[in-house]
Every structure is written in C-alpha cells, then in structure tokens.
Design an enzyme around this catalytic site. Structure first.
Site, PDB file in Angstrom:
ATOM      1  N   SER A   1      -8.145   4.468   9.391  1.00 23.03           N
ATOM      2  CA  SER A   1      -8.819   4.112   7.745  1.00 23.03           C
ATOM      3  C   SER A   1      -7.945   3.354   6.777  1.00 23.03           C
ATOM      4  O   SER A   1      -8.633   2.369   6.521  1.00 23.03           O
ATOM      5  CB  SER A   1      -8.830   5.535   7.336  1.00 23.03           C
TER       6      SER A   1
ATOM      7  N   HIS B   1       0.498  -1.190  -0.315  1.00 25.10           N
ATOM      8  CA  HIS B   1      -0.090  -0.170  -0.301  1.00 25.10           C
ATOM      9  C   HIS B   1       1.098   0.986  -0.248  1.00 25.10           C
ATOM     10  O   HIS B   1       2.296   1.327   0.413  1.00 25.10           O
ATOM     11  CB  HIS B   1      -1.620  -0.001   1.679  1.00 25.10           C
TER      12      HIS B   1
ATOM     13  N   ARG C   1     -14.644  13.368   8.835  1.00 22.51           N
ATOM     14  CA  ARG C   1     -12.865  13.894   9.285  1.00 22.51           C
ATOM     15  C   ARG C   1     -13.117  14.762   7.744  1.00 22.51           C
ATOM     16  O   ARG C   1     -12.099  16.216   8.357  1.00 22.51           O
ATOM     17  CB  ARG C   1     -12.201  12.888   9.037  1.00 22.51           C
TER      18      ARG C   1
ATOM     19  N   LYS D   1      -9.088  -1.332   5.752  1.00 25.81           N
ATOM     20  CA  LYS D   1      -9.412  -1.395   4.303  1.00 25.81           C
ATOM     21  C   LYS D   1      -8.322  -2.676   3.158  1.00 25.81           C
ATOM     22  O   LYS D   1      -9.015  -3.296   3.190  1.00 25.81           O
ATOM     23  CB  LYS D   1      -9.330  -0.430   2.804  1.00 25.81           C
TER      24      LYS D   1
ATOM     25  N   ASP E   1     -15.306   3.321   6.864  1.00 21.85           N
ATOM     26  CA  ASP E   1     -14.288   4.171   7.374  1.00 21.85           C
ATOM     27  C   ASP E   1     -14.500   5.276   6.350  1.00 21.85           C
ATOM     28  O   ASP E   1     -14.446   6.307   6.202  1.00 21.85           O
ATOM     29  CB  ASP E   1     -13.336   3.298   6.979  1.00 21.85           C
TER      30      ASP E   1
HETATM   31  N1  URA Z   1      -5.795   7.341   2.747  1.00 20.95           N
HETATM   32  C1  URA Z   1      -7.219   6.620   3.016  1.00 20.95           C
HETATM   33  O1  URA Z   1      -7.559   5.908   2.984  1.00 20.95           O
HETATM   34  N2  URA Z   1      -7.399   7.490   4.604  1.00 20.95           N
HETATM   35  C2  URA Z   1      -6.893   8.048   5.374  1.00 20.95           C
HETATM   36  O2  URA Z   1      -7.520   8.087   6.101  1.00 20.95           O
HETATM   37  C3  URA Z   1      -5.413   9.365   4.517  1.00 20.95           C
HETATM   38  C4  URA Z   1      -5.528   8.444   3.173  1.00 20.95           C
END
Ligand code: URA
Length: 437
Positions: free
Chosen positions: A183, A82, A168, A187, A161
C-alpha cells in the site's frame, strides 16, 4: 485463471506467481473480481503472509494500476521521505527545504490527516494562499526552481490501493505487513523517485504499536524498494511521546520556522537531521552520514534552509510575510496553559491521548469530510525527563470552541505521568535499517 483457486492457493500457504497476483489485482481494480473475493484474499494474505518476491510483484501491480508521475524533467537526484505518521510530526516541512539546499530534488506527495495523526497538507494550508493542488507540470517546475515541492495526491495514483485499503478497513486486514508494504510503496514508487527514506514510527501515537512490528515493516519496505531498483534506508523512531513541542497546524508551522532558524526541539532535530542525512548519502550528495550532518547543520546556521522554505511557500502561492509575522496565520481566540498538579519529573507523555485531545479541539478530522481548524492545537509540550513544579504549565492549549473542551482537557491531563525520581529521556531513534548486502 480462476479467482477462487488463487485464493485457495494462498489460504494453503503457497506462494503466488506474478501472473496470479497481476490477474487478481487487475481484476479487482476493474471490477471483474468482486469485493468478497478480494476480501477473502486479503484475509488469506493476512494469515499466511507473502514472500518478498510476492510483495514486490503486488507493489508493482498496484503502482501500475494508475498514473506514474513523470519526474524525468527534474534535474536533481530525486529523493523523498515517508513517515508512517505520528503526533507532532512536522519533519517533512523541515527536511524538504534542508535537503533541497544540499542539492536534492524532493518531489513530495503528501496526505491529509485522518484520526489522531496530523497531515502535512493540513499544516501547509494554515499558511494563507499556499496551494497544495499544483498540476504535475507546476509541481515539477517548483522542484526544478527551488529543489522541493510538497503537494497533495495528483491524478489517479495507485487506485488499486485506494479500493483495497477501503476493503481492508472493514475486513480486519489492515495490520498485515505485506499489505501495508504494498500500500505505502505502490503510492511512493508512483512518484518517480531515485531513493526513498522511511521513518517507521512505533509506540502509543503510531500505527505500529511495538518496535518489533515497526522493524518488520521497515525491513519489508526496504527490501521491496531495493528490488524495485531504488536507494532505500529506514529509521525506526519513537512515537510514544509527541515529536517536538507542538501539535496542530499553525502551531506546527511556527515550530517549523523556529527549527529552520536553529531553535528546534532536540528530538525533532535529531530525527529530522538523521533522515535528511540518509537522503543525502543515498543520492551521493554527501560521501557519508557525518559529512551529510555537517552540510545540514551549516544550511541551518547560515539561514539558507529557512530561505529555501520561504521560497517553496512563495512558489506555492503562500503568503511569506506570515512566516515573519505569525499574527497573519490563523490564530486561536483563547490561549490557555494547563498547569501541573504536582512536583516531579515527566515520566510519560502519551502521544495517542495528546493526538485525541488536539483532534477534539478541532485540529484534525474524525472523517474525511470534516473541516480542519488550523488555529487550534497545543504548544510548549513538556517532554519525558523534564522537571516540573506544581502550577507550572505542562502545555499551552490554543482553543476556538468550548464544545468538547472538557474532554480534551481530561485527555491532555491524563497524557502526563509523573515520577518523583529523575527520568532519562528515551532514545529518539532506535535503529537504522539498510538493504542487506
Ligand atoms: N498507510 C497506508 O498508506 N497504507 C496502509 O496500509 C497503512 C498505512
């Protein structure tokens, strides 16, 4: 449990229990806890932080709010990478087939670009026919056949999320390390992996502007992933200048093919090979980093990695002949160099400005509903440390519309800082973060 009492506890800097975190996140996801209470909680977390125990529970709860991809049918070790995102970041496209050639199974669920950072899916969609919307069964089938598959989000992955990120975004609580960790990791962990390698970028074109913050985020994600039983490693990498020599979609597909043919830009290859080597080491496919590097280099030299990329593209319905005859990819009407106004050495190439310029040409999205022009972008980008003479190209623009061209040209030009004296290129990788022993 009473939501406001839990908010008060976090406001006063106390650690929340598993039950309290689960109650809050599950209530927010099903609508029984309203946005205003979640917003207050997000601000309390932003101001007071969370322990790693709390972040791990938050991540797990958010992951369990939706589907978990069942990857148990994948016969290889399942490993993914990632990146926190940057300009010219086509690492996933090169790394997935490389790791697959070495025995890894890479079930990669990627995103689209928004704002200045490009998206892996948008780059793939430059290839005629490439489908990013495979079903889970097709996705697993492609990984089993060729070792890697890169698709868009399937089903309902971590809906908590999605809802929390939107909140947010409008409450000033995006830049919180515990919230970013939960977050991203919720995922990624929903994709059923054995190991995950993180590319945490810092600098002008990155989400994290300082190296210190990038390191804090990397440490947090590595710790949480380790607690969830996954093999974890993170690299802190430089995103002050764009990665490689192109930014856009078609142009990054072409750069990927060149990289897989052994003609990759130095920074791009150093970052890609180091991340790939960690993936092989974590899954036991290589006994150590040096052995991993040798395996990876051989896969490029032999042409196997490029063949693997083509195989993946074909299994996704993409036109493989476009990877041999680039005229079959979307191509811009005008291709025009931007010339250097002076002699000297390149001292800086502001990745954020390049990202904005490429966005103005049409290669990305200002909002999620915008359509992407796959043909446009920048190529031949000069890098920090390179020498240039007045009138030489600093980059080449690929243009389809003159709508915001003047603005884009100004950003491209302003991105370059010159020096009369020679400049050393910065390190492309700053640090490797592994779990604490
Ligand atoms: N990318 C994400 O998926 N979440 C965040 O909070 C910041 C960057």
């Amino acid at each position: 449990m009473v939501p406001q009492w839990i908010i008060e506890k976090k406001r006063d800097g106390e650690a929340l229990s598993r039950e309290e975190i689960e109650f809050f996140i599950n209530g927010f996801t099903d609508g029984s806890i309203p946005d205003y209470q979640m917003a207050a909680m997000a601000m309390a977390i932003y101001l007071k932080g969370m322990t790693f125990d709390e972040v791990a529970v938050l991540t797990e709860t958010m992951m369990n709010s939706g589907d978990i991809v069942d990857t148990s049918a994948i016969e290889r070790p399942k490993v993914d990478k990632h990146s926190t995102g940057g300009i010219g970041d086509k690492v996933s496209l090169i790394l997935a087939p490389l790791v697959a050639c070495c025995g890894g199974g890479v079930p990669m669920i990627s995103g689209r670009g928004l704002g200045i950072t490009g998206g892996t899916l948008d780059k793939f969609e430059a290839i005629p026919g490439y489908r990013t919307d495979l079903s889970v069964e097709e996705f697993i089938g492609v990984v089993n056949k060729c070792g890697c598959s890169i698709i868009g989000q399937t089903g309902r992955l971590a809906p908590a999320d999605k809802k929390l990120y939107a909140l947010r975004d409008v409450t000033g609580t995006v830049p919180s390390i515990p919230l970013i960790t939960a977050s991203i990791m919720s995922k990624k962990m929903a994709a059923g992996l054995d190991a995950l390698v993180l590319d945490v970028k810092w600098g002008k074109g990155a989400f994290m502007k300082t190296r210190e913050n990038a390191k804090a985020l990397a440490l947090s994600m590595v710790e949480v992933g380790t607690r969830m039983g996954k093999g974890m490693a993170a690299l802190i990498t430089d995103m002050n200048q764009p990665l490689g020599r192109t930014a856009g979609n078609t142009v990054e597909i072409i750069e990927t093919v060149k990289a897989l043919s052994g003609e990759g830009a130095e920074d791009l290859m150093i970052v890609t090979m180091a991340l790939s080597a960690q993936m092989l080491t974590l899954t036991g496919l290589a006994p150590g980093e040096n052995a991993a590097m040798l395996m990876l280099e051989e896969k490029i030299r032999s042409g196997e990695a490029l063949e693997k990329f083509k195989e993946m593209v074909q299994l996704h319905g993409g036109d493989v002949s476009s990877l041999e005859d680039f005229r079959k990819l979307p191509t811009a009407k005008t291709i025009q160099p931007m010339l250097s106004p002076k002699n000297g050495y390149i001292a800086a190439v502001d990745a954020e400005k390049i990202g904005k310029a490429v966005l103005l040409l049409g290669a990305g999205r200002m909002k999620t509903t915008d359509t992407v022009d796959h043909a446009v972008g920048a190529t031949d980008l000069l890098k920090i440390g390179e020498q240039v003479s007045k009138g030489d190209p600093l980059l080449t623009m690929h243009i389809n519309s003159t709508n915001r061209l003047a603005e884009a040209e100004k950003l491209f030009m302003d991105a370059f800082i010159f020096s009369d004296a020679p400049v050393s290129p910065p390190p492309f990788i700053n640090e490797l973060i592994l779990p604490e022993e």
